[in-house]
Design a protein around this motif. Structure first.
Motif, PDB file in Angstrom:
ATOM      1  N   SER A 115       0.834  -1.204   0.000  1.00 51.96           N
ATOM      2  CA  SER A 115       0.000   0.000   0.000  1.00 51.96           C
ATOM      3  C   SER A 115       0.869   1.256   0.000  1.00 51.96           C
ATOM      4  CB  SER A 115      -0.966  -0.011   1.195  1.00 51.96           C
ATOM      5  OG  SER A 115      -0.271  -0.148   2.398  1.00 51.96           O
ATOM      6  N   ALA A 116       2.029   1.200   0.675  1.00 49.45           N
ATOM      7  CA  ALA A 116       2.927   2.360   0.641  1.00 49.45           C
ATOM      8  C   ALA A 116       3.467   2.574  -0.767  1.00 49.45           C
ATOM      9  CB  ALA A 116       4.080   2.166   1.627  1.00 49.45           C
ATOM     10  N   ALA A 117       3.855   1.481  -1.429  1.00 44.24           N
ATOM     11  CA  ALA A 117       4.386   1.605  -2.792  1.00 44.24           C
ATOM     12  C   ALA A 117       3.350   2.258  -3.703  1.00 44.24           C
ATOM     13  CB  ALA A 117       4.776   0.237  -3.327  1.00 44.24           C
ATOM     14  N   CYS A 118       2.108   1.829  -3.554  1.00 45.84           N
ATOM     15  CA  CYS A 118       1.062   2.323  -4.467  1.00 45.84           C
ATOM     16  C   CYS A 118       0.607   3.733  -4.111  1.00 45.84           C
ATOM     17  CB  CYS A 118      -0.112   1.354  -4.453  1.00 45.84           C
ATOM     18  SG  CYS A 118      -1.461   1.870  -5.514  1.00 45.84           S
ATOM     19  N   TYR A 119       0.268   3.948  -2.832  1.00 44.72           N
ATOM     20  CA  TYR A 119      -0.389   5.210  -2.479  1.00 44.72           C
ATOM     21  C   TYR A 119       0.582   6.310  -2.076  1.00 44.72           C
ATOM     22  CZ  TYR A 119      -4.560   2.329  -2.505  1.00 44.72           C
ATOM     23  OH  TYR A 119      -5.558   1.480  -2.883  1.00 44.72           O
ATOM     24  N   ILE A 120       1.725   5.942  -1.457  1.00 46.56           N
ATOM     25  CA  ILE A 120       2.654   6.992  -1.014  1.00 46.56           C
ATOM     26  C   ILE A 120       3.714   7.246  -2.078  1.00 46.56           C
ATOM     27  CG2 ILE A 120       4.356   7.657   0.717  1.00 46.56           C
ATOM     28  CD1 ILE A 120       2.701   6.110   2.758  1.00 46.56           C
ATOM     29  N   PHE A 121       4.329   6.175  -2.571  1.00 48.94           N
ATOM     30  CA  PHE A 121       5.367   6.353  -3.577  1.00 48.94           C
ATOM     31  C   PHE A 121       4.782   6.531  -4.974  1.00 48.94           C
ATOM     32  CE2 PHE A 121       7.507   4.659   0.020  1.00 48.94           C
ATOM     33  CZ  PHE A 121       8.783   5.165  -0.032  1.00 48.94           C
ATOM     34  N   GLY A 122       3.474   6.371  -5.095  1.00 43.71           N
ATOM     35  CA  GLY A 122       2.804   6.662  -6.356  1.00 43.71           C
ATOM     36  C   GLY A 122       3.074   5.658  -7.467  1.00 43.71           C
ATOM     37  N   LEU A 123       3.406   4.405  -7.091  1.00 45.70           N
ATOM     38  CA  LEU A 123       3.635   3.385  -8.119  1.00 45.70           C
ATOM     39  C   LEU A 123       2.290   2.730  -8.441  1.00 45.70           C
ATOM     40  CD1 LEU A 123       6.852   1.946  -6.473  1.00 45.70           C
ATOM     41  CD2 LEU A 123       6.719   3.557  -8.375  1.00 45.70           C
ATOM     42  N   LYS A 124       1.534   3.410  -9.302  1.00 49.10           N
ATOM     43  CA  LYS A 124       0.134   3.031  -9.499  1.00 49.10           C
ATOM     44  C   LYS A 124      -0.046   1.691 -10.193  1.00 49.10           C
ATOM     45  CE  LYS A 124      -1.967   7.106  -8.290  1.00 49.10           C
ATOM     46  NZ  LYS A 124      -1.684   8.403  -8.896  1.00 49.10           N
ATOM     47  N   ARG A 125       1.033   1.237 -10.852  1.00 51.38           N
ATOM     48  CA  ARG A 125       0.879  -0.030 -11.563  1.00 51.38           C
ATOM     49  C   ARG A 125       0.769  -1.212 -10.606  1.00 51.38           C
ATOM     50  NH1 ARG A 125       5.713  -0.517 -15.128  1.00 51.38           N
ATOM     51  NH2 ARG A 125       6.461   0.766 -13.415  1.00 51.38           N
ATOM     52  N   PHE A 126       1.063  -0.963  -9.324  1.00 51.73           N
ATOM     53  CA  PHE A 126       0.930  -2.026  -8.328  1.00 51.73           C
ATOM     54  C   PHE A 126      -0.457  -2.026  -7.687  1.00 51.73           C
ATOM     55  CE2 PHE A 126       5.739  -1.420  -7.576  1.00 51.73           C
ATOM     56  CZ  PHE A 126       6.013  -2.209  -8.680  1.00 51.73           C
ATOM     57  N   HIS A 127      -1.365  -1.214  -8.224  1.00 47.74           N
ATOM     58  CA  HIS A 127      -2.643  -1.018  -7.547  1.00 47.74           C
ATOM     59  C   HIS A 127      -3.425  -2.311  -7.357  1.00 47.74           C
ATOM     60  CE1 HIS A 127      -6.837   0.381  -7.043  1.00 47.74           C
ATOM     61  NE2 HIS A 127      -6.221   1.211  -6.223  1.00 47.74           N
ATOM     62  N   SER A 128      -3.402  -3.162  -8.378  1.00 46.56           N
ATOM     63  CA  SER A 128      -4.214  -4.380  -8.267  1.00 46.56           C
ATOM     64  C   SER A 128      -3.640  -5.352  -7.241  1.00 46.56           C
ATOM     65  CB  SER A 128      -4.329  -5.065  -9.627  1.00 46.56           C
ATOM     66  OG  SER A 128      -3.055  -5.474 -10.061  1.00 46.56           O
ATOM     67  N   ALA A 129      -2.380  -5.108  -6.805  1.00 49.64           N
ATOM     68  CA  ALA A 129      -1.780  -6.002  -5.805  1.00 49.64           C
ATOM     69  C   ALA A 129      -2.116  -5.571  -4.384  1.00 49.64           C
ATOM     70  CB  ALA A 129      -0.262  -6.048  -5.985  1.00 49.64           C
ATOM     71  N   VAL A 130      -2.675  -4.362  -4.228  1.00 52.80           N
ATOM     72  CA  VAL A 130      -2.880  -3.825  -2.880  1.00 52.80           C
ATOM     73  C   VAL A 130      -3.906  -4.641  -2.106  1.00 52.80           C
ATOM     74  CG1 VAL A 130      -3.689  -1.855  -1.554  1.00 52.80           C
ATOM     75  CG2 VAL A 130      -2.150  -1.496  -3.474  1.00 52.80           C
ATOM     76  N   ARG A 131      -5.044  -4.888  -2.725  1.00 56.23           N
ATOM     77  CA  ARG A 131      -6.113  -5.569  -1.970  1.00 56.23           C
ATOM     78  C   ARG A 131      -5.728  -6.953  -1.495  1.00 56.23           C
ATOM     79  NH1 ARG A 131     -12.314  -4.042  -3.401  1.00 56.23           N
ATOM     80  NH2 ARG A 131     -12.118  -1.922  -2.626  1.00 56.23           N
ATOM     81  N   PRO A 132      -5.184  -7.815  -2.396  1.00 57.21           N
ATOM     82  CA  PRO A 132      -4.763  -9.123  -1.870  1.00 57.21           C
ATOM     83  C   PRO A 132      -3.708  -8.996  -0.774  1.00 57.21           C
ATOM     84  CG  PRO A 132      -4.266  -8.915  -4.233  1.00 57.21           C
ATOM     85  CD  PRO A 132      -5.098  -7.743  -3.857  1.00 57.21           C
ATOM     86  N   ALA A 133      -2.804  -8.016  -0.919  1.00 54.93           N
ATOM     87  CA  ALA A 133      -1.747  -7.864   0.097  1.00 54.93           C
ATOM     88  C   ALA A 133      -2.333  -7.417   1.427  1.00 54.93           C
ATOM     89  CB  ALA A 133      -0.696  -6.870  -0.380  1.00 54.93           C
ATOM     90  N   ALA A 135      -3.254  -8.406 -16.106  1.00 55.19           N
ATOM     91  CA  ALA A 135      -2.309  -7.627 -16.908  1.00 55.19           C
ATOM     92  C   ALA A 135      -1.186  -7.070 -16.033  1.00 55.19           C
ATOM     93  CB  ALA A 135      -3.041  -6.487 -17.609  1.00 55.19           C
ATOM     94  N   GLU A 136      -1.519  -6.709 -14.782  1.00 55.80           N
ATOM     95  CA  GLU A 136      -0.523  -6.068 -13.931  1.00 55.80           C
ATOM     96  C   GLU A 136       0.341  -7.057 -13.150  1.00 55.80           C
ATOM     97  OE1 GLU A 136      -2.719  -1.803 -12.947  1.00 55.80           O
ATOM     98  OE2 GLU A 136      -2.373  -3.221 -11.330  1.00 55.80           O
ATOM     99  N   SER A 137      -0.145  -8.313 -13.016  1.00 54.41           N
ATOM    100  CA  SER A 137       0.484  -9.203 -12.035  1.00 54.41           C
ATOM    101  C   SER A 137       1.945  -9.514 -12.354  1.00 54.41           C
ATOM    102  CB  SER A 137      -0.322 -10.487 -11.888  1.00 54.41           C
ATOM    103  OG  SER A 137      -0.301 -11.187 -13.098  1.00 54.41           O
ATOM    104  N   THR A 138       2.276  -9.703 -13.628  1.00 52.95           N
ATOM    105  CA  THR A 138       3.673  -9.980 -13.957  1.00 52.95           C
ATOM    106  C   THR A 138       4.541  -8.783 -13.599  1.00 52.95           C
ATOM    107  OG1 THR A 138       2.905 -11.345 -15.767  1.00 52.95           O
ATOM    108  CG2 THR A 138       5.224 -10.732 -15.785  1.00 52.95           C
ATOM    109  N   GLY A 139       4.041  -7.585 -13.891  1.00 54.16           N
ATOM    110  CA  GLY A 139       4.777  -6.370 -13.551  1.00 54.16           C
ATOM    111  C   GLY A 139       4.984  -6.248 -12.054  1.00 54.16           C
ATOM    112  N   VAL A 140       3.950  -6.603 -11.295  1.00 48.23           N
ATOM    113  CA  VAL A 140       4.057  -6.565  -9.837  1.00 48.23           C
ATOM    114  C   VAL A 140       5.155  -7.514  -9.374  1.00 48.23           C
ATOM    115  CG1 VAL A 140       2.893  -7.180  -7.684  1.00 48.23           C
ATOM    116  CG2 VAL A 140       1.677  -5.871  -9.413  1.00 48.23           C
TER     117      VAL A 140
END
Lengths: 362, 390
Positions: free
Chosen positions: B73-91, B244-249
């Motif tokens: 959640s820090a990577a996505c919301y604080i550091f602004g790495l939006k491509r990790f967004h779909s990984a936030v909920r499972p994490a 689509a995002e999971s490999t990138g994550v």
């Protein structure tokens, strides 16, 4: 976003306010030299005097109303194994072979009642406390049973009632705090037939111990165990045999247990104060980067557009020029044509008229 | 989509369900035994070894491996790495269930679990690092619950509360990072009170920093590892964005974990240099220590780097398995294996089968809960009513 930030600051304020107002000092765990409560008591154990009769164990069992042992206290075969304190035993006497191979050495073991106890600093409900009398006392009515005190104790003293399902307690020597309050001696001290145990204020005991060392330098090793170990303990030990030989660790150091954890504890408020700044900063930077990237994108698009427009205009202008030139050329051509035609016409007219007419005029 | 699953889920006696059923039955019997006969009836704990695998594995490893929540959640919301967004909920869900399992395990381990609120509400022992851990874990599990709740609220259809909570995302994330920093590091600091019991190679004044840094790559590795499990078993629940995002994550996290683990190996060596404990490396404890650092930190770090460079998803997943095992090894070393290292072997602790079975029982509950939630709630896909970002 405004509401969120305000709310956030409010929460932080409330958190800081709560910690400040509650007035809990982590200083209890900082690096100042604590020499014990004034007049606090302790016991000097002169190991050279102990004969291993286990009378102290018996007295301890009786005054603390602990369950009767499997083997009676006068059964000295118990000394064949090195024992530790457990949930039914606050104190044990162990036998060790002597350095010089002569008569064995007997050492009593129980809570050392540290000046700054590891167990009390580790307890997260303050069930263990250092009392003014010098005793480290335990309040079972607060204990959660996490056993962190047992992890923390460098002397492996606290024991636990593992077989109790509903009210397990930590069990350890209380220096007979209830008896001290009544003005009585600790059970073990009272029962010792050889005065291997001396009760007194810690200051007095240190003096006595050093006097004995001075008086009988051959009998004793020149060290009072417990004067500085783990920041100092209420119980002090004199021995003629090396401490390593009799199961007393010499590598514990002189730093009290609270000092060991003071660093990480004092980092807590700093993290609480600094992290929000840092994290909001990182957030702001990433937001700003996004914004700038967007602006730059827009600018680039605009620039591309205007550049394209310019080129178009240029091309148009060129085209216009060309067309005008062509038009002019066409007009010129027409004029030439017209002139030529006119000239031809004139020639034709001249042909019909006498040819030498104009010449004659010249 | 839900109709499909009810159809396929009709079979009750799947191998998964049978194994889970057996574990849960055994676990319930052990639970009864533990709460009627006491710790002594179930565990091999004794007066010298008060903490066993319920602390060393369930608590220490559980908390470290649940760090994926705050990291993602820090990577996505604080550091602004939006491509990790779909990984936030499972994490976040894994983190929440992880902490729930930790608290459940604590109820087994402490003597009087009904007093667990005491340190926070009744008698605060502020000089204790365990107090600090308890307070932060209590606050953080509340934060995680709120962070997770939008998924449940979407499922239940409470639009207003859901939107309110989603608007607090940034604040919750910042809180989560603060609380995680504090209790992850404090779990390491717990052992700073016992320099005479923990082997010098593991004891260090940097223990809190080691625990915090290793929790970050533990979290990253766990997201990759758990992602591979989810792809295997819950693939049909993932929407296009997630797929689509999971490999990138996975590859992005692999790269980050690789950097961190190399840095971690470096500061571990600095710790040894500061205390001048090099000579211990030549002992058998030193071999064991080097196995942990080289085999379970440097090796997975190298594999991660390789995976990130070659864009090799399978390799990244294998590296995550090694990294997760490395975290387990490290936490067990500090709490159980290298703790009380100087006691004679007869007085050392080894867990009873009942302790191990109880730990497996608690993990199983967590896995079953994850499967249930990920099946019914919008975790791996976006709820059709809430397609906008965040």
């Amino acid at each position: 976003m405004g509401i969120t930030r305000r709310k956030f600051l409010g929460w932080m304020g409330a958190a800081i306010g709560a910690t400040t107002i509650s007035g809990q000092k982590t200083q209890a765990a900082t690096t100042k030299q604590f020499e014990g409560h004034p007049g606090s008591g302790g016991v000097l154990h002169d190991i050279t005097r102990c004969i291993g009769c286990r009378k102290c164990e018996e007295a301890c069992n009786k005054v603390n109303q602990l369950p009767a042992p499997e083997k009676p206290f006068d059964d000295l075969t118990m000394l064949d194994n090195v024992r530790r304190t457990d949930d039914k035993t606050y104190t044990v006497v162990n036998r060790f072979p002597n350095d010089s191979g002569t008569s064995p050495v007997y050492v009593k073991k129980q809570c050392n009642h540290c000046l700054e106890p590891a167990c009390a600093s580790a307890c997260f409900v303050k069930a263990l406390k250092k009392h003014k009398t010098g005793a480290v006392v335990y309040d079972a009515s607060l204990c959660v049973g996490c056993r962190y005190c047992m992890v923390a104790c460098p002397f492996n003293i606290p024991a636990y009632e593992y077989n109790s399902a509903f009210s397990p307690r930590i069990m350890k020597c209380t220096m007979c705090q209830p008896r001290l309050e009544k003005g009585l001696l600790p059970g073990c001290v009272e029962s010792c037939p050889k005065e291997a145990l001396t009760f007194g204020t810690r200051k007095q005991l240190l003096k006595i111990a050093k006097q004995r060392i001075q008086k009988y330098p051959k009998r004793y090793i020149d060290h009072v165990y417990g004067e500085y170990e783990m920041g100092g303990t209420g119980w002090l030990y004199l021995t003629g045999t090396s401490f390593a030989q009799i199961g007393m660790r010499e590598d514990l150091g002189n730093i009290s247990a609270p000092q060991l954890t003071a660093g990480p504890l004092s980092d807590v408020p700093i993290v609480v104060g600094l992290w929000p700044v840092l994290l909001t900063g990182i957030y702001a930077i990433s937001r700003r980067k996004e914004k700038i990237a967007k602006e730059e994108q827009n600018e680039a698009v605009a620039a591309t557009l205007s550049a394209a427009n310019e080129e178009m205009e240029k091309k148009l202008a060129e085209l216009k020029d060309k067309m005008e030139q062509q038009k002019e050329a066409a007009i010129n051509l027409e004029i030439k044509k017209a002139l030529k035609e006119a000239a031809d016409q004139a020639k034709e007219d001249d042909g019909n008229a006498p040819a030498d007419g104009p010449k004659e005029e010249k | 989509m839900s109709e499909e699953t009810t159809l396929t889920d009709k079979k009750i006696f799947t191998p998964f369900n049978i194994i889970c059923g057996i574990i849960i039955v055994v676990g319930l019997i052990l639970t009864i035994l533990r709460f009627t006969k006491g710790l002594g009836a179930v565990t091999n704990l004794d007066h010298n070894n008060p903490w066993g695998i319920w602390i060393g594995f369930d608590l220490l490893c559980g908390v470290a491996l649940a760090a994926g929540g705050f990291v993602t959640s820090a990577a996505c919301y604080i550091f602004g790495l939006k491509r990790f967004h779909s990984a936030v909920r499972p994490a976040i869900l894994t983190a929440f269930l992880g902490y729930a399992m930790v608290v459940l395990a604590l109820n087994y381990d402490v003597g009087r679990p009904w007093r667990l609120p005491y340190p926070i509400f009744y008698s605060q022992g502020t000089t204790s690092l365990l107090f600090e851990v308890g307070l932060c874990v209590f606050l953080y599990i509340s934060v995680l619950f709120v962070e997770y709740s939008p998924a449940a609220l979407e499922w239940l259809g409470f639009k207003k509360i859901r939107n309110l909570i989603v608007r607090m995302t940034l604040v919750l994330t910042i809180f989560g990072v603060i609380l995680s920093t504090l209790h992850q590091s404090s779990l390491g600091a717990l052992f700073m009170i016992a320099p005479s019991k923990l082997h010098p190679l593991w004891y260090s004044e940097y223990l809190p920093i080691y625990f915090f840094i290793s929790s970050i790559f533990a979290g990253l590795s766990m997201v990759i590892f758990e992602g591979s499990l989810a792809h295997r078993f819950l693939h049909h629940k993932m929407d296009e964005t997630h797929l689509a995002e999971s490999t990138g994550v996975a590859l992005g996290f692999a790269k980050a974990a690789s950097f961190l683990m190399m840095g971690y190996a470096g500061i571990k060596l600095i710790g040894i240099a500061i205390d001048n404990h090099w000579h211990y490396l030549a002992t058998s404890w030193g071999q064991w220590y080097l196995l942990e650092i080289i085999g379970f930190v440097m090796l997975p770090a190298y594999l991660y780097a390789l995976a990130a460079r070659e864009k090799n998803l399978i390799l990244a997943r294998w590296a995550s398995v090694v990294a997760v095992l490395g975290i387990v090894l490290n936490r067990l070393n500090i709490s159980v294996i290298a703790f009380n290292w100087n006691l004679p072997s007869a007085q050392r602790y080894f867990p009873s089968w009942m302790e191990i079975a109880t730990s497996i029982f608690i993990i199983t509950i967590g896995v079953v809960a994850y499967r249930f939630i990920a099946t019914y709630m919008p975790i791996l896909y976006k709820h059709p009513d809430y397609q906008e970002h965040q």
